[in-house]
Design a protein around this motif. Structure first.
Motif, PDB file in Angstrom:
ATOM      1  N   GLY A  49      -0.381  -8.165  -0.329  1.00 49.63           N
ATOM      2  CA  GLY A  49       0.210  -8.675   0.900  1.00 49.63           C
ATOM      3  C   GLY A  49      -0.808  -8.646   2.020  1.00 49.63           C
ATOM      4  O   GLY A  49      -2.018  -8.622   1.779  1.00 49.63           O
ATOM      5  N   GLU A  50      -0.307  -8.607   3.247  1.00 52.08           N
ATOM      6  CA  GLU A  50      -1.172  -8.629   4.426  1.00 52.08           C
ATOM      7  C   GLU A  50      -0.803  -7.480   5.359  1.00 52.08           C
ATOM      8  O   GLU A  50       0.378  -7.203   5.578  1.00 52.08           O
ATOM      9  CB  GLU A  50      -1.012  -9.952   5.177  1.00 52.08           C
ATOM     10  N   VAL A  62      -4.810   0.513   1.822  1.00 50.00           N
ATOM     11  CA  VAL A  62      -3.385   0.592   1.492  1.00 50.00           C
ATOM     12  C   VAL A  62      -3.248   1.363   0.185  1.00 50.00           C
ATOM     13  O   VAL A  62      -4.059   1.204  -0.726  1.00 50.00           O
ATOM     14  CB  VAL A  62      -2.782  -0.819   1.333  1.00 50.00           C
ATOM     15  N   CYS A  63      -2.225   2.222   0.107  1.00 47.41           N
ATOM     16  CA  CYS A  63      -1.986   2.950  -1.144  1.00 47.41           C
ATOM     17  C   CYS A  63      -0.495   3.183  -1.345  1.00 47.41           C
ATOM     18  O   CYS A  63       0.302   3.038  -0.424  1.00 47.41           O
ATOM     19  CB  CYS A  63      -2.748   4.274  -1.168  1.00 47.41           C
ATOM     20  N   LEU A  64      -0.165   3.545  -2.587  1.00 41.63           N
ATOM     21  CA  LEU A  64       1.183   4.011  -2.907  1.00 41.63           C
ATOM     22  C   LEU A  64       1.210   5.492  -2.591  1.00 41.63           C
ATOM     23  O   LEU A  64       0.474   6.269  -3.189  1.00 41.63           O
ATOM     24  CB  LEU A  64       1.477   3.811  -4.391  1.00 41.63           C
ATOM     25  N   ASP A  65       2.031   5.891  -1.658  1.00 38.33           N
ATOM     26  CA  ASP A  65       2.101   7.289  -1.223  1.00 38.33           C
ATOM     27  C   ASP A  65       3.071   8.046  -2.127  1.00 38.33           C
ATOM     28  O   ASP A  65       4.233   8.246  -1.787  1.00 38.33           O
ATOM     29  CB  ASP A  65       2.532   7.337   0.239  1.00 38.33           C
ATOM     30  N   LEU A  66       2.594   8.452  -3.291  1.00 41.21           N
ATOM     31  CA  LEU A  66       3.448   9.067  -4.310  1.00 41.21           C
ATOM     32  C   LEU A  66       4.084  10.372  -3.856  1.00 41.21           C
ATOM     33  O   LEU A  66       5.196  10.707  -4.277  1.00 41.21           O
ATOM     34  CB  LEU A  66       2.648   9.306  -5.589  1.00 41.21           C
ATOM     35  N   ASN A  67       3.398  11.142  -3.009  1.00 37.72           N
ATOM     36  CA  ASN A  67       3.942  12.433  -2.573  1.00 37.72           C
ATOM     37  C   ASN A  67       4.450  12.402  -1.123  1.00 37.72           C
ATOM     38  O   ASN A  67       4.739  13.437  -0.544  1.00 37.72           O
ATOM     39  CB  ASN A  67       2.915  13.550  -2.765  1.00 37.72           C
ATOM     40  N   ALA A  68       4.542  11.214  -0.542  1.00 41.64           N
ATOM     41  CA  ALA A  68       5.110  11.009   0.800  1.00 41.64           C
ATOM     42  C   ALA A  68       4.465  11.876   1.878  1.00 41.64           C
ATOM     43  O   ALA A  68       5.150  12.392   2.754  1.00 41.64           O
ATOM     44  CB  ALA A  68       6.623  11.224   0.771  1.00 41.64           C
ATOM     45  N   ALA A  80      -8.820  -1.663  -2.045  1.00 46.86           N
ATOM     46  CA  ALA A  80     -10.073  -1.684  -1.291  1.00 46.86           C
ATOM     47  C   ALA A  80      -9.693  -1.958   0.166  1.00 46.86           C
ATOM     48  O   ALA A  80      -8.571  -2.375   0.466  1.00 46.86           O
ATOM     49  CB  ALA A  80     -10.981  -2.787  -1.830  1.00 46.86           C
ATOM     50  N   ALA A  81     -10.603  -1.728   1.066  1.00 45.74           N
ATOM     51  CA  ALA A  81     -10.340  -2.017   2.481  1.00 45.74           C
ATOM     52  C   ALA A  81     -10.060  -3.512   2.641  1.00 45.74           C
ATOM     53  O   ALA A  81     -10.664  -4.348   1.959  1.00 45.74           O
ATOM     54  CB  ALA A  81     -11.522  -1.594   3.335  1.00 45.74           C
ATOM     55  N   THR A  82      -9.145  -3.825   3.532  1.00 44.21           N
ATOM     56  CA  THR A  82      -8.800  -5.229   3.781  1.00 44.21           C
ATOM     57  C   THR A  82      -9.975  -5.967   4.401  1.00 44.21           C
ATOM     58  O   THR A  82     -10.791  -5.391   5.121  1.00 44.21           O
ATOM     59  CB  THR A  82      -7.588  -5.340   4.714  1.00 44.21           C
ATOM     60  N   GLY A  83     -10.023  -7.261   4.144  1.00 34.88           N
ATOM     61  CA  GLY A  83     -11.035  -8.117   4.749  1.00 34.88           C
ATOM     62  C   GLY A  83     -10.533  -8.657   6.074  1.00 34.88           C
ATOM     63  O   GLY A  83      -9.489  -8.239   6.587  1.00 34.88           O
ATOM     64  N   ALA A  84     -11.246  -9.608   6.604  1.00 38.80           N
ATOM     65  CA  ALA A  84     -10.890 -10.200   7.902  1.00 38.80           C
ATOM     66  C   ALA A  84      -9.509 -10.852   7.868  1.00 38.80           C
ATOM     67  O   ALA A  84      -8.856 -10.984   8.910  1.00 38.80           O
ATOM     68  CB  ALA A  84     -11.947 -11.215   8.317  1.00 38.80           C
ATOM     69  N   ASP A  85      -9.049 -11.237   6.678  1.00 35.35           N
ATOM     70  CA  ASP A  85      -7.726 -11.863   6.558  1.00 35.35           C
ATOM     71  C   ASP A  85      -6.592 -10.841   6.446  1.00 35.35           C
ATOM     72  O   ASP A  85      -5.420 -11.202   6.370  1.00 35.35           O
ATOM     73  CB  ASP A  85      -7.693 -12.805   5.354  1.00 35.35           C
ATOM     74  N   ARG A  87      -5.754  -9.045   3.963  1.00 36.18           N
ATOM     75  CA  ARG A  87      -5.126  -9.017   2.639  1.00 36.18           C
ATOM     76  C   ARG A  87      -5.495  -7.749   1.873  1.00 36.18           C
ATOM     77  O   ARG A  87      -6.630  -7.304   1.917  1.00 36.18           O
ATOM     78  CB  ARG A  87      -5.552 -10.229   1.801  1.00 36.18           C
ATOM     79  N   TYR A  88      -4.503  -7.193   1.179  1.00 35.40           N
ATOM     80  CA  TYR A  88      -4.718  -6.052   0.297  1.00 35.40           C
ATOM     81  C   TYR A  88      -4.162  -6.388  -1.079  1.00 35.40           C
ATOM     82  O   TYR A  88      -3.304  -7.261  -1.220  1.00 35.40           O
ATOM     83  CB  TYR A  88      -4.039  -4.783   0.832  1.00 35.40           C
ATOM     84  N   SER A  89      -4.648  -5.692  -2.088  1.00 35.69           N
ATOM     85  CA  SER A  89      -4.131  -5.811  -3.437  1.00 35.69           C
ATOM     86  C   SER A  89      -4.440  -4.514  -4.168  1.00 35.69           C
ATOM     87  O   SER A  89      -5.568  -4.018  -4.102  1.00 35.69           O
ATOM     88  CB  SER A  89      -4.768  -6.996  -4.164  1.00 35.69           C
ATOM     89  N   LEU A  90      -3.433  -3.960  -4.826  1.00 35.14           N
ATOM     90  CA  LEU A  90      -3.661  -2.779  -5.652  1.00 35.14           C
ATOM     91  C   LEU A  90      -2.896  -2.945  -6.947  1.00 35.14           C
ATOM     92  O   LEU A  90      -1.826  -3.526  -6.982  1.00 35.14           O
ATOM     93  CB  LEU A  90      -3.299  -1.480  -4.927  1.00 35.14           C
ATOM     94  N   THR A  91      -3.502  -2.465  -8.032  1.00 29.34           N
ATOM     95  CA  THR A  91      -2.921  -2.594  -9.361  1.00 29.34           C
ATOM     96  C   THR A  91      -2.832  -1.216  -9.990  1.00 29.34           C
ATOM     97  O   THR A  91      -3.731  -0.400  -9.826  1.00 29.34           O
ATOM     98  CB  THR A  91      -3.785  -3.524 -10.229  1.00 29.34           C
ATOM     99  N   TYR A  92      -1.726  -0.967 -10.700  1.00 28.33           N
ATOM    100  CA  TYR A  92      -1.572   0.313 -11.381  1.00 28.33           C
ATOM    101  C   TYR A  92      -0.821   0.114 -12.688  1.00 28.33           C
ATOM    102  O   TYR A  92      -0.133  -0.876 -12.887  1.00 28.33           O
ATOM    103  CB  TYR A  92      -0.871   1.341 -10.492  1.00 28.33           C
ATOM    104  N   ASP A  93      -0.989   1.079 -13.587  1.00 25.20           N
ATOM    105  CA  ASP A  93      -0.295   1.112 -14.869  1.00 25.20           C
ATOM    106  C   ASP A  93       0.982   1.926 -14.666  1.00 25.20           C
ATOM    107  O   ASP A  93       0.914   3.130 -14.432  1.00 25.20           O
ATOM    108  CB  ASP A  93      -1.200   1.763 -15.914  1.00 25.20           C
ATOM    109  N   PRO A  94       2.159   1.294 -14.748  1.00 30.86           N
ATOM    110  CA  PRO A  94       3.406   2.025 -14.467  1.00 30.86           C
ATOM    111  C   PRO A  94       3.664   3.191 -15.421  1.00 30.86           C
ATOM    112  O   PRO A  94       4.322   4.152 -15.043  1.00 30.86           O
ATOM    113  CB  PRO A  94       4.498   0.965 -14.578  1.00 30.86           C
TER     114      PRO A  94
END
Length: 176
Positions: A49-50, A62-68, A80-85, A87-94
């Motif tokens: 997202g953005e 941006v991260c998933l805050d698993l322990n709040a 990774a750190a967002t660029g000028a736009d 945008r962020y993207s993160l991938t994980y194995d559920p």
């Protein structure tokens, strides 16, 4: 052959066949190993997202805050750190990240020297740091998408016990 004898032979044959099937388990397979292949692992999940405040924010992690705890800790899926736009993207194995589906996304907005790679820069004012104090923005659990002050207000409502729909309606009401 008499009809009665024929009927007895048919019943005897059927009974013999049934007993034979029962004796071998009925599967017709001599292999007693009843294991089937394990189900395939769940596919990786990607959230994107953005991050924005007035405009898109650059240099925000941006991260998933698993322990709040409002921090991106070791082992938490992180972008990774967002660029000028913005945008962020993160991938994980559920299957490797328990609790990921119920963890909120957080965006760490940091102050500092505008030339530093860790200082958040708002595209609306790119020559200065986006903030003079570090803060965290939130997105309710369950999906990727925009992370901004409004999603942070929605998450505050959810954290206070509102449903997602009620928290969104409350934010909309506040904004009139």
């Amino acid at each position: 052959m008499k009809p009665r004898t024929r009927s007895l032979l048919i019943h005897a044959f059927a009974a013999t066949a049934a007993l034979s099937m029962a004796a071998c388990g009925g599967s017709g397979d001599d292999n007693d190993d009843d294991s089937s292949p394990p189900p395939p692992p769940p596919p990786p999940v990607t959230l994107s997202g953005e991050v924005a405040r007035i405009g898109p924010l650059q240099n925000v992690v941006v991260c998933l805050d698993l322990n709040a705890n409002d921090a991106c800790d070791d082992g938490e899926p992180t972008s990774a750190a967002t660029g000028a736009d913005g945008r962020y993207s993160l991938t994980y194995d559920p299957s490797a990240v328990p609790g990921a589906a119920s963890a909120r996304l957080i965006a760490l907005v940091k102050t500092g020297d505008p030339a530093a790679a860790t200082t958040a820069i708002d595209s609306a004012t790119p020559a200065v740091a986006a903030t003079d104090a570090d803060y965290v923005m939130h997105r309710p659990a369950g999906s990727g998408g925009a992370i901004n002050p409004l999603t942070t207000l929605v998450q505050a409502g959810v954290a206070a016990g509102m449903t997602d729909a009620a928290a969104r309606a409350n934010v909309a009401l506040q904004l009139a």
